[in-house]
Scaffold this active site. Structure first.
Site, PDB file in Angstrom:
ATOM      1  N   ASP A  84       0.868  -1.169   0.000  1.00 22.14           N
ATOM      2  CA  ASP A  84       0.000   0.000   0.000  1.00 22.14           C
ATOM      3  C   ASP A  84       0.913   1.228   0.000  1.00 22.14           C
ATOM      4  O   ASP A  84       2.097   1.128   0.349  1.00 22.14           O
ATOM      5  CB  ASP A  84      -0.886  -0.025   1.246  1.00 22.14           C
ATOM      6  CG  ASP A  84      -1.581   1.288   1.496  1.00 22.14           C
ATOM      7  OD1 ASP A  84      -2.298   1.765   0.596  1.00 22.14           O
ATOM      8  OD2 ASP A  84      -1.399   1.843   2.596  1.00 22.14           O
ATOM      9  N   ASP A  86      -0.202   5.136   0.902  1.00 20.46           N
ATOM     10  CA  ASP A  86      -0.493   6.081   1.987  1.00 20.46           C
ATOM     11  C   ASP A  86      -0.565   5.374   3.334  1.00 20.46           C
ATOM     12  O   ASP A  86      -1.362   4.457   3.521  1.00 20.46           O
ATOM     13  CB  ASP A  86      -1.821   6.799   1.712  1.00 20.46           C
ATOM     14  CG  ASP A  86      -1.790   7.593   0.411  1.00 20.46           C
ATOM     15  OD1 ASP A  86      -0.995   8.537   0.330  1.00 20.46           O
ATOM     16  OD2 ASP A  86      -2.544   7.251  -0.521  1.00 20.46           O
TER      17      ASP A  86
END
Length: 290
Positions: A84, A86
């Site tokens: 991922d 953020d």
């Protein structure tokens, strides 16, 4: 048991996916291995009770047979890591509560939040809106995301982890619900490129497993040879589990110890509080082979 669980449900997820079925894409040994594995699993699962099919797409679970505890599972082969962005590779800077209030309005935000204490999936909510209302919502979301780009910082330990993966020739991919512009700027500032790097424009959002299955297909690897690493139990762990990959939850503050997450029925294979811990768990639990 983690490997057994991933083996059965993960394979079946792939078999039932009409778009991202690696049998249709994999070449050589992977195609032969997949066909053989599906035949074996189909015969085995027919002996057990029928599957439970919850509302989330591509999710199937089966009761597993009990194996002797004296039989130790071999270290799994790891050929790729998908991150991922953020809150995982970058320090979290977006005020999601403020974003959601701006999109939904204060009263609607409170109502939806009460129904979803573990988090609001704003992208899926606005998908059902009228086109003009949806367009305005995306503009608000994109504005918050661009503000986050201006404050972008690389997560401590991210550079060291990528250097380690490169030294082992382990592939690196990225899946984010953010926009492509944010991914491009992240690549420029970070100095490492993740490929594939799938943003919101891909069209399928985590926790839908489609982005992760797409990456596995493009790498010509099996999902159970990949680990998904992220800071969201619902989005990142959910995506990884449904795809049949290993999962690692980054929980810096211990927020997932809250009772709000007790009923989510999602258990990551690994949980860490820093990216620095990931390097050690990969070494300890996997055969790192490109």
């Amino acid at each position: 048991m983690g490997i057994m669980r991933l083996s059965s449900s993960g394979w079946l997820n792939l078999k039932l996916s009409p778009v991202f079925n690696p049998i249709c894409r994999a070449a050589g040994r992977n195609r032969i291995f997949l066909l053989s594995a599906f035949s074996t699993i189909h015969s085995t699962l027919s002996l057990y009770s029928s599957c439970h099919h919850p509302s989330s797409p591509h999710h199937y679970s089966f009761p597993m047979p009990n194996f002797s505890s004296t039989v130790s599972a071999p270290r799994g082969r790891l050929r790729g890591v998908v991150f991922d962005m953020d809150g995982t590779l970058t320090v979290p800077v977006i005020d999601f509560a403020a974003m959601h209030k701006s999109v939904l309005g204060d009263e609607e935000y409170v109502r939806i939040k009460s129904l979803n204490p573990s988090g609001i999936d704003i992208l899926h909510i606005i998908q059902s809106w009228a086109p003009e209302k949806q367009r305005r919502a995306y503009e608000v979301i994109a504005d918050f995301e661009r503000q986050g780009i201006d404050r972008l910082q690389i997560m401590p330990g991210a550079a060291e982890l990528c250097t380690f993966l490169d030294s082992k020739n382990i592939r690196r991919g990225l899946i984010t619900r953010n926009i492509k512009e944010a991914v491009d700027i992240f690549h420029q500032r970070f100095g490492w490129t993740f490929h594939p790097a799938l943003s919101r424009e891909f069209g399928y959002y985590k926790p839908n497993p489609a982005p992760l299955l797409h990456i596995c297909s493009s790498w010509d690897v099996l999902p159970n040879e990949v680990i998904m690493i992220g800071d969201s139990l619902r989005d990142d762990v959910g995506c990884g589990k449904q795809a049949g990959a290993f999962t690692c939850l980054l929980d810096e503050t211990g927020r997932y110890n809250s009772e709000h997450y007790a009923n989510m029925d999602l258990e990551p294979d690994f949980k860490v509080s820093t990216l620095g811990e990931v390097l050690h768990l990969l070494n300890a639990n996997f055969e790192l082979a490109p």
